[in-house]
Design a protein around this motif. Sequence first.
Motif, mmCIF file in Angstrom:
data_model
loop_
_atom_site.group_PDB
_atom_site.id
_atom_site.type_symbol
_atom_site.label_atom_id
_atom_site.label_comp_id
_atom_site.label_asym_id
_atom_site.label_seq_id
_atom_site.Cartn_x
_atom_site.Cartn_y
_atom_site.Cartn_z
ATOM 1 N N GLU A 198 0.837 -1.201 0.000
ATOM 2 C CA GLU A 198 0.000 0.000 0.000
ATOM 3 C C GLU A 198 0.873 1.252 0.000
ATOM 4 O O GLU A 198 0.657 2.200 -0.765
ATOM 5 C CB GLU A 198 -0.900 -0.001 1.232
ATOM 6 N N PHE A 199 1.884 1.254 0.868
ATOM 7 C CA PHE A 199 2.762 2.417 0.953
ATOM 8 C C PHE A 199 3.565 2.609 -0.336
ATOM 9 O O PHE A 199 3.687 3.726 -0.845
ATOM 10 C CB PHE A 199 3.708 2.287 2.142
ATOM 11 N N LEU A 200 4.099 1.506 -0.881
ATOM 12 C CA LEU A 200 4.860 1.612 -2.130
ATOM 13 C C LEU A 200 3.982 2.114 -3.273
ATOM 14 O O LEU A 200 4.429 2.896 -4.111
ATOM 15 C CB LEU A 200 5.463 0.256 -2.510
ATOM 16 N N ARG A 201 2.745 1.644 -3.298
ATOM 17 C CA ARG A 201 1.828 2.096 -4.352
ATOM 18 C C ARG A 201 1.667 3.616 -4.302
ATOM 19 O O ARG A 201 1.707 4.292 -5.336
ATOM 20 C CB ARG A 201 0.466 1.411 -4.183
ATOM 21 N N ILE A 202 1.491 4.137 -3.099
ATOM 22 C CA ILE A 202 1.339 5.581 -2.931
ATOM 23 C C ILE A 202 2.617 6.306 -3.333
ATOM 24 O O ILE A 202 2.582 7.323 -4.037
ATOM 25 C CB ILE A 202 0.971 5.906 -1.470
ATOM 26 N N TRP A 203 3.761 5.775 -2.902
ATOM 27 C CA TRP A 203 5.043 6.440 -3.197
ATOM 28 C C TRP A 203 5.401 6.354 -4.677
ATOM 29 O O TRP A 203 5.875 7.321 -5.270
ATOM 30 C CB TRP A 203 6.145 5.814 -2.353
ATOM 31 N N GLU A 204 5.140 5.209 -5.293
ATOM 32 C CA GLU A 204 5.550 5.001 -6.681
ATOM 33 C C GLU A 204 4.656 5.705 -7.696
ATOM 34 O O GLU A 204 5.011 5.796 -8.871
ATOM 35 C CB GLU A 204 5.611 3.500 -6.992
#
Length: 291
Positions: A198-204
């Motif tokens: 979830e966090f990577l999706r937001i960051w990427e």
Amino acid sequence: MTVEPTAAPGTSPLISFKDVSQVFRLQGQRAANGSATGSRELMALQGIDIEIQAGQFVALVGASGCGKTTLLNMLAGLVAPTRGEVSLAGRTPELPNMDIGYMFARDALLPWRSARKNVELPLETRGWDRKKREDRAREMLDLVGLKGRESQYRLQLSQGMRQRVALARTLAADPSILLMDEPFAALDARTKLTLQAEFLRIWEQHQGSDKRKTVIFVTHDLQEAVLLADRVIVMLPNPGRIAEDRVIDLPRPRAEHLSEIQFTDEFKRTTHDLFERLEGAIGDRAGQVAS
């Protein structure tokens, strides 16, 4: 062998640690007869040199006591180095810095405030009006998969949901720098992988854009560091120092493929190399002490 991080020619680092050391003075305890035992000094960090470019995702990995959190606190302006220089955008970090979001291992939610009200907290300190705060909090809770949970309180949320609220709160004011201190450490394996993705999706979502946030991510989990970061800095304790600074050559975006990436040869090889470097450095240190 250390793989040096690369940067575009002529680009100044956003974050810089130059020969940074930190000594903490520990207060002595009082003996049974009432006499003071005196104080002593603890060398928490020694000779730290790191440069981090804007938009980079850097993981600091190592055992407890190696100074990872102290480095985050220096960037946040909470701690000044005993020796050396810490620079953030060319200046010494100071409080308050509204361009920094700090997320902890525990959610630190205020139990008397709803999920939405917790997310609104950093917006209140920045003087946002009520309607704008509410809209932004709902938007961020939706972003982390908690639509419909806005009115629930901490005790009504699972640990994973609490960390989602904490993540939404950290991101709400749109800081350009994220300091994350073992944010997923308290979660079970399945929830942890879900929150990582979830966090990577937001960051990427801002990959290749100047809107992409700079992340300094503290963890004691070497696999988590390799899985998420562009670059892994392995640290050793007593005193805290750098054993390895490695660029991670895994393709992005990764958010939708974390489960598969963990079983690739490249992931296994990189994790194994860093583990051997960590173990080797510990062995070398033990040998020096013994001699």
